[in-house]
Scaffold this motif. Structure first.
Motif, PDB file in Angstrom:
ATOM      1  N   LYS A 205     -15.031  -6.048  -2.017  1.00 12.23           N
ATOM      2  CA  LYS A 205     -13.574  -5.964  -1.968  1.00 12.23           C
ATOM      3  C   LYS A 205     -13.179  -4.574  -1.483  1.00 12.23           C
ATOM      4  CE  LYS A 205     -12.974  -9.246  -5.777  1.00 12.23           C
ATOM      5  NZ  LYS A 205     -12.393  -9.481  -7.129  1.00 12.23           N
ATOM      6  N   SER A 206     -11.942  -4.419  -1.047  1.00  9.60           N
ATOM      7  CA  SER A 206     -11.587  -3.167  -0.394  1.00  9.60           C
ATOM      8  C   SER A 206     -10.508  -2.348  -1.099  1.00  9.60           C
ATOM      9  CB  SER A 206     -11.129  -3.429   1.044  1.00  9.60           C
ATOM     10  OG  SER A 206     -10.019  -4.316   1.044  1.00  9.60           O
ATOM     11  N   THR A 207      -9.697  -2.937  -1.932  1.00  7.36           N
ATOM     12  CA  THR A 207      -8.574  -2.215  -2.528  1.00  7.36           C
ATOM     13  C   THR A 207      -9.025  -1.394  -3.737  1.00  7.36           C
ATOM     14  OG1 THR A 207      -7.002  -3.913  -1.829  1.00  7.36           O
ATOM     15  CG2 THR A 207      -6.298  -2.426  -3.589  1.00  7.36           C
TER      16      THR A 207
ATOM     17  N   ASP B 195      -4.604  -7.499  -8.329  1.00 10.15           N
ATOM     18  CA  ASP B 195      -4.802  -8.839  -7.765  1.00 10.15           C
ATOM     19  C   ASP B 195      -6.273  -9.014  -7.400  1.00 10.15           C
ATOM     20  OD1 ASP B 195      -5.246  -7.548  -5.291  1.00 10.15           O
ATOM     21  OD2 ASP B 195      -3.142  -7.761  -4.705  1.00 10.15           O
ATOM     22  N   ASP B 196      -6.599 -10.093  -6.720  1.00 14.53           N
ATOM     23  CA  ASP B 196      -8.001 -10.424  -6.438  1.00 14.53           C
ATOM     24  C   ASP B 196      -8.643  -9.516  -5.399  1.00 14.53           C
ATOM     25  OD1 ASP B 196      -7.925 -12.467  -8.261  1.00 14.53           O
ATOM     26  OD2 ASP B 196      -7.464 -14.028  -6.775  1.00 14.53           O
ATOM     27  N   SER B 197      -7.848  -8.662  -4.745  1.00 12.91           N
ATOM     28  CA  SER B 197      -8.411  -7.761  -3.725  1.00 12.91           C
ATOM     29  C   SER B 197      -8.921  -6.454  -4.314  1.00 12.91           C
ATOM     30  CB  SER B 197      -7.362  -7.448  -2.656  1.00 12.91           C
ATOM     31  OG  SER B 197      -6.365  -6.565  -3.168  1.00 12.91           O
TER      32      SER B 197
ATOM     33  N   THR C 118      -6.309   0.939   2.221  1.00 11.42           N
ATOM     34  CA  THR C 118      -6.766   0.076   1.129  1.00 11.42           C
ATOM     35  C   THR C 118      -6.682   0.757  -0.237  1.00 11.42           C
ATOM     36  OG1 THR C 118      -9.029   0.749   1.641  1.00 11.42           O
ATOM     37  CG2 THR C 118      -8.270  -1.325   2.572  1.00 11.42           C
TER      38      THR C 118
ATOM     39  N   ARG D  33     -16.837  -0.482  -3.129  1.00 13.51           N
ATOM     40  CA  ARG D  33     -16.513  -1.477  -2.106  1.00 13.51           C
ATOM     41  C   ARG D  33     -17.733  -2.318  -1.745  1.00 13.51           C
ATOM     42  NH1 ARG D  33     -12.205   0.920   2.198  1.00 13.51           N
ATOM     43  NH2 ARG D  33     -12.901  -0.989   3.215  1.00 13.51           N
TER      44      ARG D  33
END
Length: 381
Positions: free
Chosen positions: A112-114, A165-167, A148, A107
């Motif tokens: 990012k968090s996912t 996706d972008d996360s 997340t 992270r």
């Protein structure tokens, strides 16, 4: 009433002594230990190399804290990354701690968090690792977890492609899901993960808490796949019975874990370093790893002789094997214990075999002999 919390469903035997693959309880009964402390005792019980490392280091220095330089940590880190694409290591005390460090690093590095994980995975019981774990029974009763994490079906390429996706900071997985049923990653799924990580700039975290340190016949299980992890987590077999965890990562991650970003009081203590170095000094020997592969072939062949066709499914690699049964296996494991063989489940219907990597052919034949009558009885009862 016990002075202990009741969070373990303990078996009613008290093990007091062990040597190699054999343990003895307080009544003098001997057992073949095919649990290895759940994949911990790489070299078996009371191996002289480990006993000597503990004795010699404990007489010199047991703890000094990470305020000071540690050549011992440097030496072990170098041994773990040698011959790999990894560049750096962080030491802690357990697999859950190693996975917490990996989650934090992923992270922080990506902003990012996912993190995507998979059903039937097991990554630990601390809050972050529990949130990553894909088993509801581990999470039950603890309220809202970290939001997340996306948990997807294992070996489902379409579901993974749809979820990215972008996360997404990272994909986190086990090469073989030990606790979840000895479920092995398919080559097709590994290829999908590899492509997605490269195309999308997603980090790959491989949890080798159970599969690492020779358990599957190579230093690390990922070496038998197409995957090139950015982060690898280790524990269990690394200390051969002494508590230690490790996270190793690639060079690009170095700047993201600067001073103050993460830490541990006991992690990397001199005693743990000495024992782990002694352990991998044995396990990472080329001939030792070849012997693990040969032992696996031998054990698999013996198991195939006793398992009726179409009634049982044999899973796993190296000396991490699972026997999937049509019925629940708790009674088989209990009967095996009564007959002098210690086993552990992997879910409700999989018998997991985790002998020490030093197990002999004679001991494997003895274990298969005990299992033979039990699985046949279970089939026809």
């Amino acid at each position: 009433m016990s002075a202990l919390f009741n969070n373990y469903a303990r078996r009613p035997i008290h093990i007091v002594k062990g040597s190699g693959t054999t343990v003895i309880d307080d009544k003098g009964k001997s057992y073949l230990d095919f649990t290895s402390g759940i994949a911990v005792l790489s070299l078996g019980h009371s191996h002289p190399v480990i006993v000597n490392a503990i004795q010699e280091q404990s007489e010199k220095l047991m703890h000094i804290s990470n305020l000071f330089e540690s050549p011992e940590q440097e030496q072990l880190a170098q041994s773990l990354i040698e011959g790999t694409h990894f560049a750096h290591a962080f030491f802690c005390n357990s697999g859950a701690e190693a996975n917490e460090a990996a989650i934090k690093l992923a992270r922080k590095h990506t902003s990012k968090s996912t993190i995507i994980t998979f059903e039937q995975s097991f990554h630990g019981r601390t809050f972050g690792a529990m949130s990553a774990t894909g088993q509801d029974k581990v999470k039950s009763g603890f309220g809202p977890l970290l939001q997340t994490f996306k948990t997807l079906p294992f070996n489902d390429s379409h579901a993974l492609e749809e979820a990215v996706d972008d996360s997404v900071a990272a994909i986190m997985l086990e090469i073989i899901q030990g606790e979840g049923g000895v479920n092995e990653i398919t080559p097709e799924f590994a290829a999908t993960i590899s492509c997605l990580c490269k195309e999308k700039g997603i980090l790959l975290i491989v949890d080798e808490i159970q599969t690492g340190i020779g358990r599957t016949g190579t230093k690390y299980a990922y070496e038998q796949t197409i995957l090139q992890p950015d982060i690898l987590t280790l524990a269990k077999g690394l200390g051969g019975g002494f508590p230690i965890g490790a996270m190793i990562g690639t060079a690009k991650l170095y700047e993201s874990f600067g001073p103050g970003s993460h830490g541990t009081t006991f992690g990397g203590n001199p005693l743990a370093m000495a024992v782990a170095s002694a352990t991998i000094g044995q396990v990472f020997n080329k001939q030792f790893l070849e012997d693990v592969k040969k032992k696996s072939v031998f054990l698999v062949s013996k198991l195939c002789e006793i398992l009726p066709e179409n009634q049982f499914e044999l899973r796993g690699k190296g000396l991490l094997l699972g026997i999937k049964c049509k019925e629940e296996v708790a009674s088989i494991i209990q009967q095996a214990e009564e007959n002098g063989l210690l086993l552990v489940q992997a879910g409700s219907n999989v018998i997991r075999l985790l002998p020490p990597l030093t197990v002999t052919e004679e001991e494997m034949e003895q274990a298969v002999s005990i299992l033979s009558s039990l699985v046949l009885t279970a089939q026809y009862k």
